[in-house]
Scaffold this active site. Structure first.
Site, mmCIF file in Angstrom:
data_model
loop_
_atom_site.group_PDB
_atom_site.id
_atom_site.type_symbol
_atom_site.label_atom_id
_atom_site.label_comp_id
_atom_site.label_asym_id
_atom_site.label_seq_id
_atom_site.Cartn_x
_atom_site.Cartn_y
_atom_site.Cartn_z
ATOM 1 N N VAL A 110 47.219 69.500 92.694
ATOM 2 C CA VAL A 110 45.260 69.064 92.713
ATOM 3 C C VAL A 110 44.696 69.809 93.506
ATOM 4 O O VAL A 110 43.144 70.251 93.005
ATOM 5 C CB VAL A 110 45.101 67.643 92.728
ATOM 6 C CG1 VAL A 110 43.909 67.280 92.527
ATOM 7 C CG2 VAL A 110 46.586 66.997 91.228
ATOM 8 N N GLY A 111 45.280 70.035 94.723
ATOM 9 C CA GLY A 111 44.321 70.701 95.618
ATOM 10 C C GLY A 111 44.281 71.983 95.268
ATOM 11 O O GLY A 111 42.551 72.211 95.750
ATOM 12 N N LYS A 135 34.938 59.048 95.456
ATOM 13 C CA LYS A 135 35.683 58.725 94.326
ATOM 14 C C LYS A 135 37.521 58.102 94.585
ATOM 15 O O LYS A 135 38.134 59.088 95.279
ATOM 16 C CB LYS A 135 36.194 59.623 92.927
ATOM 17 C CG LYS A 135 36.537 59.266 91.462
ATOM 18 C CD LYS A 135 37.456 60.092 90.542
ATOM 19 C CE LYS A 135 38.909 60.543 91.698
ATOM 20 N NZ LYS A 135 39.552 59.728 91.419
ATOM 21 N N GLY A 180 44.857 64.951 99.039
ATOM 22 C CA GLY A 180 45.966 65.012 98.111
ATOM 23 C C GLY A 180 46.774 65.672 97.735
ATOM 24 O O GLY A 180 47.830 66.546 98.727
ATOM 25 N N GLU A 236 58.417 67.777 98.351
ATOM 26 C CA GLU A 236 57.469 66.304 99.054
ATOM 27 C C GLU A 236 57.674 64.926 98.439
ATOM 28 O O GLU A 236 57.859 65.309 97.092
ATOM 29 C CB GLU A 236 56.530 66.550 99.271
ATOM 30 C CG GLU A 236 55.196 65.346 99.929
ATOM 31 C CD GLU A 236 54.192 65.047 100.000
ATOM 32 O OE1 GLU A 236 53.348 65.771 98.464
ATOM 33 O OE2 GLU A 236 53.192 65.178 100.502
ATOM 34 N N CYS A 266 51.636 61.279 104.734
ATOM 35 C CA CYS A 266 51.233 62.728 104.449
ATOM 36 C C CYS A 266 52.145 63.413 105.541
ATOM 37 O O CYS A 266 52.825 64.514 105.870
ATOM 38 C CB CYS A 266 49.771 63.552 104.605
ATOM 39 S SG CYS A 266 48.616 62.398 105.452
ATOM 40 N N GLU A 291 43.008 67.980 102.494
ATOM 41 C CA GLU A 291 44.128 67.575 103.461
ATOM 42 C C GLU A 291 45.387 67.644 102.301
ATOM 43 O O GLU A 291 45.421 66.462 100.889
ATOM 44 C CB GLU A 291 43.863 66.509 104.045
ATOM 45 C CG GLU A 291 43.015 66.651 105.040
ATOM 46 C CD GLU A 291 43.517 68.121 106.155
ATOM 47 O OE1 GLU A 291 45.045 68.558 106.575
ATOM 48 O OE2 GLU A 291 42.656 68.470 106.976
ATOM 49 N N GLN A 304 54.909 56.353 90.423
ATOM 50 C CA GLN A 304 55.882 56.975 92.206
ATOM 51 C C GLN A 304 56.940 56.682 92.939
ATOM 52 O O GLN A 304 58.035 57.346 93.153
ATOM 53 C CB GLN A 304 55.100 56.385 93.369
ATOM 54 C CG GLN A 304 55.140 56.922 94.621
ATOM 55 C CD GLN A 304 54.769 58.443 94.411
ATOM 56 O OE1 GLN A 304 53.740 58.795 93.949
ATOM 57 N NE2 GLN A 304 55.298 59.317 95.625
#
Ligand code: NAD
Length: 497
Positions: A234-235, A177, A230, A387, A286, A252, A333
């Site tokens: 969400v991770g 996805k 991501g 971040e 990242c 990651e 963003q």
């Protein structure tokens, strides 16, 4: 105006519409008048169909000899190389990063595919002596089954290939996805897989949002491995969803990467590194340099050099070869970046360069923001800790090398770090003591190569690594095999004592 192309899901070797009957537009973030294509807004039924196809295809794909799988991967890599220019231009149009960088992104996919093709003739296990007579011991890698990939938008082809190629060479099948903003680059990658002979069902793609289809995909009982890249937020959800059924999860996630500049550093080089690290990919890496810490004796000089260079960076549409920084990926963003600029000001950081959305002319059609530098940042500020994922660099000062190490480690993340110094002892000490997955000496925090492990410590990852042979550990399980050819029962630890 011509109608935009409609792109479909790829399930069981067929390009098919979503059973939802719904679609969404993918627009160029440098020019929102341009629609790149219309993509499927998939639903759970599409996910189930894709997983079923992958589960069925696994039965035969796992038995294809790995060198044969490798031959297909070689052909895919060669075809990607032929189409590098076309796919890189597509990627700049869908993601916004400059053409020099999207060529790098496509090249990374090519490198990874060639690399994993070679693994088809290695996939080394171990043979080792047995402690018994007439007994043979070895360990071999075995695939797991259906792998689900959830990928972000900042490396639209490279990151999917990092997951796809090691999974395929190990004998797994795939449902991917892609990020909602960058499905076209995955369509391009899959078109090549299809053309070069990946059998139907081995690679499948469903497009749509994370909440609508990402979650059902990772929760599907037939999915054995989830590889996610991501945000840490969400991770964490992905990790929790996988824990229930003990699924392998490779995560990651975010970063707050630091570049250290010592008083003996080559300052020109350090400034080159900071500019590229902070503003390459519009800061949306990242591994982006989001914290720059300078020794007090060079702090003023570095800031002055850096601000001057940042002000002169050419921002615009990345298809123009002279442009040095593209737009943010989308409105959300851009809003995040602008809100962090306000937060930094409110927290007392000093704006040294940039700080504004770019407007007027073609800028009004895209999500452009100035490369931004904040000076006099302290460790209690949010701009130090969080971040941003945009072109915002926080600059701080230190007195001693020991303080620099403490500041470098003062983050919940642990992806990448770098030091600029001429002192080999300090370089090695920093290499040892800064707790990250990637470390650079006299180079910026960005710029990984595909044959080294990639990933981070702390809240950046969960102990797995992508790229290199380390990636094979995510997509295979060890089986230890003992062959006794003595003709008698031999009990280890008992009969040989
Ligand atoms: P994101 O977490 O918002 O989205 C990543 C993917 O997860 C997307 O495909 C999204 O649709 C999907 N998703 C969202 N909610 C989901 C859910 N509930 N279940 C399943 N899937 C879901 O991240 P992003 O904005 O696309 O990317 C930026 C982030 O990615 C940054 O934090 C960045 O540091 C990180 N990143 C990390 C690496 C790395 O290797 N460490 C590389 C690139 C990006």
């Amino acid at each position: 105006m011509s109608k935009p192309t409609v792109y479909k899901n790829f399930i069981n070797g067929q390009w098919v519409e979503s059973s939802s009957g719904e679609t969404y537009e993918n627009r160029n973030p440098a020019n929102t008048d341009e629609v790149l294509g219309v993509f499927q807004k998939s639903n759970v039924d599409d996910v189930n169909a894709a997983v079923a196809a992958a589960a069925e295809a696994y039965k035969s794909w796992r038995l294809v000899p790995a060198p044969k799988r490798g031959e297909i991967l070689y052909r895919i890599a060669s075809k990607l190389l032929e189409r590098k220019e076309e796919y890189s231009a597509d990627m700049t149009r869908e993601m916004g990063k400059i053409i020099h960088e999207t060529r790098g992104d496509t090249q990374e996919a090519i490198d990874m595919t060639f690399y994993m093709a070679g693994e088809g003739r290695r996939l080394f296990g171990m043979t080792t002596p047995s402690e018994m007579v007439a007994k043979f011991n070895m360990s071999i890698r075995q695939p797991l089954g259906v792998c689900a990939f959830i990928t972000p938008w900042n490396f639209p082809m490279a990151i999917p290939s990092w997951k796809m190629m090691p999974a395929l060479i190990c004998g797994n099948t795939i449902v991917i996805k892609p990020a909602t903003d960058t499905p076209l680059s995955v369509v391009n990658l899959l078109k090549v897989c299809e053309e070069e002979g990946i059998p139907p069902g081995v690679v499948n793609m469903v497009t749509g949002s994370g909440s609508a289809i990402g979650q059902p995909l990772i929760e599907h009982p037939e999915v054995k491995v989830v590889s996610f890249t991501g945000s840490t937020a969400v991770g964490r959800k992905v990790s929790q969803a996988c824990a229930t059924n003990f699924k392998h999860a490779s995560l990651e996630m975010g970063g707050k990467n630091v570049q250290i500049v010592m008083d003996d550093a080559n300052l020109e080089l350090a400034v080159d590194g900071a500019l590229w690290g902070a503003f390459g990919t519009t800061g949306q890496r990242c591994t982006a340099t989001s914290r720059l810490i300078c020794h007090k004796d060079v702090y003023g000089k570095v800031l002055e050099m850096l601000a001057k260079r940042a002000e002169n960076l050419k921002v615009g549409n990345g298809l123009d070869e002279s442009v040095q920084m593209g737009p943010a990926i989308n409105q959300q963003q851009l809003d995040t970046v602008l809100s962090y600029i306000e937060i930094a000001k409110k927290d007392g950081a000093r704006l040294a360069s940039g700080g504004k959305r770019l407007t007027g002319g073609d800028y009004d059609k895209g999500f452009f923001v100035q490369p931004t530098i904040f000076a006099d940042v302290t460790q209690d500020m949010r701009i130090w800790k969080e971040e941003v994922f945009g072109p915002v660099l926080a600059v701080a000062k230190f007195d001693t090398f020991e303080q620099a190490i403490e500041m470098a480690n003062d983050t919940v993340y642990g992806l990448s770090a770098s030091i600029f110094t001429q002192d080999v002892n300090r370089a090695y000490t920093a290499m040892r003591d800064v707790y990250t997955g990637i470390f650079y000496v006299n180079a910026p925090t960005i710029g990984a190569e595909t044959h080294l492990p990639f990933g981070g410590t702390k809240e950046t990852g969960n102990g797995h690594r992508e790229a290199s042979t380390a990636a094979l550990d995510v997509f295979s399980e060890w089986k230890s095999v003992y062959v006794d050819f003595s003709g008698s029962l031999q009990r280890p630890q008992i009969d040989n004592q």
